[in-house]
Design a protein around this motif. Structure first.
Motif, short mmCIF file in Angstrom:
data_model
loop_
_atom_site.label_atom_id
_atom_site.label_comp_id
_atom_site.label_asym_id
_atom_site.label_seq_id
_atom_site.Cartn_x
_atom_site.Cartn_y
_atom_site.Cartn_z
N ARG A 130 0.83 -1.19 0.00
CA ARG A 130 0.00 0.00 0.00
C ARG A 130 0.88 1.25 0.00
NH1 ARG A 130 -5.01 -1.03 4.23
NH2 ARG A 130 -5.77 -2.98 3.29
N ILE A 131 0.55 2.19 -0.84
CA ILE A 131 1.24 3.48 -0.89
C ILE A 131 0.23 4.55 -0.50
CG2 ILE A 131 2.44 5.13 -2.36
CD1 ILE A 131 3.40 2.83 -4.03
N HIS A 132 0.49 5.21 0.63
CA HIS A 132 -0.42 6.24 1.15
C HIS A 132 0.25 7.60 1.02
CE1 HIS A 132 -3.54 8.05 3.59
NE2 HIS A 132 -2.61 8.62 4.32
N LYS A 133 -0.50 8.58 0.51
CA LYS A 133 0.03 9.92 0.35
C LYS A 133 -0.67 10.86 1.32
CE LYS A 133 -0.89 10.39 -4.03
NZ LYS A 133 -0.91 11.00 -5.38
N ASP A 134 0.12 11.60 2.09
CA ASP A 134 -0.40 12.61 3.00
C ASP A 134 -0.12 14.01 2.42
OD1 ASP A 134 -1.33 10.84 4.95
OD2 ASP A 134 0.67 10.67 5.84
N GLU A 193 8.31 10.39 -8.88
CA GLU A 193 7.45 9.24 -9.18
C GLU A 193 7.88 8.05 -8.32
OE1 GLU A 193 6.18 9.83 -13.85
OE2 GLU A 193 7.95 8.62 -13.36
N VAL A 194 6.92 7.25 -7.94
CA VAL A 194 7.18 5.98 -7.24
C VAL A 194 6.77 4.86 -8.19
CG1 VAL A 194 6.61 4.55 -5.27
CG2 VAL A 194 6.81 7.01 -4.97
N VAL A 195 7.70 4.03 -8.56
CA VAL A 195 7.47 2.93 -9.50
C VAL A 195 7.50 1.61 -8.73
CG1 VAL A 195 8.25 1.77 -11.60
CG2 VAL A 195 8.52 4.25 -11.37
N ILE A 196 6.45 0.80 -8.87
CA ILE A 196 6.37 -0.51 -8.21
C ILE A 196 6.41 -1.58 -9.29
CG2 ILE A 196 4.96 -2.02 -6.78
CD1 ILE A 196 3.79 0.44 -5.49
N ARG A 197 7.34 -2.48 -9.17
CA ARG A 197 7.47 -3.59 -10.12
C ARG A 197 7.31 -4.91 -9.37
NH1 ARG A 197 11.45 0.01 -12.07
NH2 ARG A 197 11.07 0.67 -14.23
N LYS A 198 6.67 -5.90 -10.02
CA LYS A 198 6.50 -7.23 -9.44
C LYS A 198 7.36 -8.22 -10.21
CE LYS A 198 2.05 -7.49 -9.86
NZ LYS A 198 0.67 -8.02 -9.71
N ASP A 199 8.19 -8.96 -9.51
CA ASP A 199 9.02 -10.00 -10.10
C ASP A 199 8.49 -11.37 -9.68
OD1 ASP A 199 10.74 -8.12 -11.26
OD2 ASP A 199 11.92 -7.97 -9.42
N ALA A 200 8.40 -12.30 -10.62
CA ALA A 200 7.97 -13.66 -10.33
C ALA A 200 9.16 -14.49 -9.87
CB ALA A 200 7.33 -14.29 -11.56
N ILE A 201 9.07 -15.04 -8.68
CA ILE A 201 10.13 -15.84 -8.09
C ILE A 201 9.65 -17.28 -8.00
CG2 ILE A 201 11.60 -16.19 -6.07
CD1 ILE A 201 11.26 -13.23 -5.44
#
Length: 242
Positions: A130-134, A193-201
């Protein structure tokens, strides 16, 4: 439309008028077999398209027993004999998918069963990010150079210069002075910018389950030759199952 997955071994089969015809003892790709009686039973073949309904674990057919195709057990040949009107099936227990002892004049074949583990995988949610911005307020000061006009009065001594339009009346001369004012406006810009990447392990996971298998206990009385072990290959017809 009912399919193979709707029919299970042991389900009771009834005719359209509610008469109990028997139980399912073998399930095939295009049909299933119904067992009738106790000793040397007469078996019936039924297609999935002949099912009217399945209620409370029981199969209701579209017709009565007279509409079924019958298999009869031939004691002399040791195979399941196909009755008149049945087509497209081979006349042996393995091809029909009947998992019961095969008997002929010289031998009895008893199938021995065991359970194998079948592993399937399904996806599930393992967690979340979760990324929350205040919204944070802060004071910011800027130094802005501005200009303004100021008055500098000089008096000069002028000797004997003729006056062309002298009116000798009272008057006031207004000289406007200008100055710059500061106006502040706000506009939204992208700061970062905040970049979220998902890697398959891929990882190995060990699973364990209890399986059952049948063991043979052979006992003989009298002058009987000892048991022999048949070297059967996996594609042997006597090992074929539905």
């Amino acid at each position: 439309m009912f399919e193979r997955g709707h029919v299970k071994e042991g389900m009771t089969v009834r005719s359209i008028d509610g008469q109990k015809l028997g139980k399912v003892f073998a399930v095939q790709e295009g049909e299933f077999l119904i067992e009738k009686g106790l000793f040397f039973p007469k078996d019936y073949i039924c297609r999935y398209s002949e099912i009217s309904d399945i209620r409370d674990g029981e199969i209701i057919l579209l017709h009565g027993m007279e509409g079924l195709r019958r298999f009869s057990f031939d004691e002399d040949r040791g195979v399941l004999g196909q009755s008149v009107g049945t087509t497209g099936l081979t006349a042996n227990a393995s091809a029909a998918g009947v998992e019961r002892p095969l008997v002929n004049q010289d031998s009895v074949t008893v199938p021995i069963y065991k359970e194998e583990l079948e592993v399937t995988k399904r996806e599930r949610q393992a967690g979340e990010v979760r990324i929350h911005k205040d919204v944070v307020q802060e004071e910011r000061e800027l130094s802005v150079p501005v200009r303004r006009e100021k008055v500098r009065v000089e008096r000069r001594d002028v000797k004997d210069r003729p006056a062309m339009h002298a009116s000798f009346q009272e008057e006031t001369v207004v000289v406007p002075l200008r100055a710059e004012e500061v106006e502040v406006q706000k506009r939204a810009v992208v700061d970062e910018e905040v970049v979220i990447r998902k890697d398959a392990i891929e990882e190995e996971r060990r699973v364990a389950e209890t399986v059952r298998r049948e063991e043979v206990d052979i006992r003989s009385d009298g002058d009987v030759e000892g048991p022999r072990k048949l070297d059967l290959t996996p594609d042997d017809p006597t090992l074929r199952r539905s």
